[in-house]
Design a protein around this motif. Sequence first.
Motif, PDB file in Angstrom:
ATOM      1  N   UNK A 114     -51.083  -5.352 -63.203  1.00  0.00           N
ATOM      2  CA  UNK A 114     -50.876  -4.776 -61.862  1.00  0.00           C
ATOM      3  C   UNK A 114     -49.485  -5.125 -61.336  1.00  0.00           C
ATOM      4  N   UNK A 115     -48.912  -6.202 -61.849  1.00  0.00           N
ATOM      5  CA  UNK A 115     -47.651  -6.708 -61.321  1.00  0.00           C
ATOM      6  C   UNK A 115     -46.455  -6.114 -62.070  1.00  0.00           C
ATOM      7  N   UNK A 116     -46.391  -6.371 -63.377  1.00  0.00           N
ATOM      8  CA  UNK A 116     -45.305  -5.920 -64.240  1.00  0.00           C
ATOM      9  C   UNK A 116     -45.877  -5.701 -65.638  1.00  0.00           C
ATOM     10  N   UNK A 117     -45.054  -5.166 -66.506  1.00  0.00           N
ATOM     11  CA  UNK A 117     -45.372  -5.167 -67.937  1.00  0.00           C
ATOM     12  C   UNK A 117     -44.975  -6.523 -68.512  1.00  0.00           C
ATOM     13  N   UNK A 118     -45.791  -7.012 -69.447  1.00  0.00           N
ATOM     14  CA  UNK A 118     -45.607  -8.347 -70.005  1.00  0.00           C
ATOM     15  C   UNK A 118     -45.426  -8.264 -71.516  1.00  0.00           C
ATOM     16  N   UNK A 119     -44.478  -9.032 -72.024  1.00  0.00           N
ATOM     17  CA  UNK A 119     -44.264  -9.126 -73.461  1.00  0.00           C
ATOM     18  C   UNK A 119     -45.024 -10.342 -73.982  1.00  0.00           C
ATOM     19  N   UNK A 120     -45.782 -10.143 -75.076  1.00  0.00           N
ATOM     20  CA  UNK A 120     -46.753 -11.146 -75.523  1.00  0.00           C
ATOM     21  C   UNK A 120     -46.535 -11.531 -76.977  1.00  0.00           C
ATOM     22  N   UNK A 261     -47.962   3.138 -64.047  1.00  0.00           N
ATOM     23  CA  UNK A 261     -47.084   2.370 -63.160  1.00  0.00           C
ATOM     24  C   UNK A 261     -47.787   1.107 -62.678  1.00  0.00           C
ATOM     25  N   UNK A 262     -47.093  -0.026 -62.778  1.00  0.00           N
ATOM     26  CA  UNK A 262     -47.618  -1.273 -62.208  1.00  0.00           C
ATOM     27  C   UNK A 262     -47.379  -1.229 -60.699  1.00  0.00           C
ATOM     28  N   UNK A 263     -48.436  -1.147 -59.895  1.00  0.00           N
ATOM     29  CA  UNK A 263     -48.247  -0.820 -58.477  1.00  0.00           C
ATOM     30  C   UNK A 263     -47.711  -1.957 -57.608  1.00  0.00           C
ATOM     31  N   UNK A 264     -47.906  -3.205 -58.026  1.00  0.00           N
ATOM     32  CA  UNK A 264     -47.554  -4.314 -57.138  1.00  0.00           C
ATOM     33  C   UNK A 264     -46.086  -4.717 -57.238  1.00  0.00           C
ATOM     34  N   UNK A 265     -45.503  -4.596 -58.436  1.00  0.00           N
ATOM     35  CA  UNK A 265     -44.098  -4.976 -58.635  1.00  0.00           C
ATOM     36  C   UNK A 265     -43.796  -6.324 -57.970  1.00  0.00           C
ATOM     37  N   UNK A 266     -44.575  -7.306 -58.326  1.00  0.00           N
ATOM     38  CA  UNK A 266     -44.420  -8.631 -57.731  1.00  0.00           C
ATOM     39  C   UNK A 266     -44.906  -9.673 -58.726  1.00  0.00           C
ATOM     40  N   UNK A 267     -44.530 -10.909 -58.494  1.00  0.00           N
ATOM     41  CA  UNK A 267     -44.827 -11.987 -59.436  1.00  0.00           C
ATOM     42  C   UNK A 267     -46.202 -12.609 -59.201  1.00  0.00           C
ATOM     43  N   UNK A 268     -46.669 -13.308 -60.224  1.00  0.00           N
ATOM     44  CA  UNK A 268     -47.775 -14.233 -60.036  1.00  0.00           C
ATOM     45  C   UNK A 268     -47.374 -15.295 -59.012  1.00  0.00           C
ATOM     46  N   UNK A 269     -48.303 -15.673 -58.160  1.00  0.00           N
ATOM     47  CA  UNK A 269     -48.111 -16.860 -57.336  1.00  0.00           C
ATOM     48  C   UNK A 269     -48.373 -18.072 -58.230  1.00  0.00           C
TER      49      UNK A 269
END
Length: 299
Positions: A114-120, A261-269
């Motif tokens: 929901x935040x960003x795309x992540x490379x794993x 699209x990742x709707x939040x465009x924000x980081x993990x707290x």
Amino acid sequence: MAHLGALNLASTTLRLRLVSRSDRRSADHSPGSDLTSWALNRIHWLTLRLPARDVQTKTPFDPGVFGSIRFAHQQSLIPLRGLRVDVVKLIRPDELPLAIEALEAGELVVVPTRRWYMICANARDHDACARIYAGKGRPRSKSLAYILPSLVAANDLFVMTPAAIQLASAFWPGDLAMILRWRDCEHAQQYQSVGVPNALVTLDSGILGQLAQRSRVPIAATTANLSDPTNTLGPAITAAEVENFVAEAEISIAYCIDGGISPLANHLTIVDCTETPAKITRSGVIHDRAVNAAITAFS
């Protein structure tokens, strides 16, 4: 490196790198564009989006081999002299097993949240994690995130303080990460990329969490972007932005799961739970007030 004649994807993105140029400008082009002189004289990276059935090659393409691309509806050939071809393979969320298989084989994959795309990567595969660090230009002092397969795993692997238990109850799975101490520091040596003696840990509610649950290897992840403090745009929030990241990082990705699209465009707290009281070290999706309310409710 791709052999273009072997592609059988319904839709393929080809990223061409003009190795003889130093100009690193990027652009997306359709097959109808006038590409030949543009590609050979102006750019370093070029993206072509086209159905695989429209691609023909006169010769298998490898480094140093001259070839060409012909579009089915266009007569002109686009020379590949001095070009390297990398293919970003986009797959659907229901094709998650392909990503899991690639991870278990030591490859890198990108998945949406929901935040960003992540490379794993496999968190125990030091070479795979090193490729993430190198591609992003990420300082080794900044650990990757350990993606938990379950809450049970959190209790088995990490010291869950009263504050951590309360935060996990309130926000996991979700958009909170905690810095937690490994229970067994000797065992933790296998996970240097996610931090020892303390690790950055999260339990995801989406595709990233499913990846961790279903994989036979532990998952380390970070955002799909270069570690560039001057970049104000932030990590990738679409598959197209992932393609741009892959091109700029010159990193090999087995698959990118296209989740829109990742709707939040924000980081993990992020909350540090290794000491008392627990402390917010980075604000993000979960508001600071919500974190403090959860901790206060326990105390």
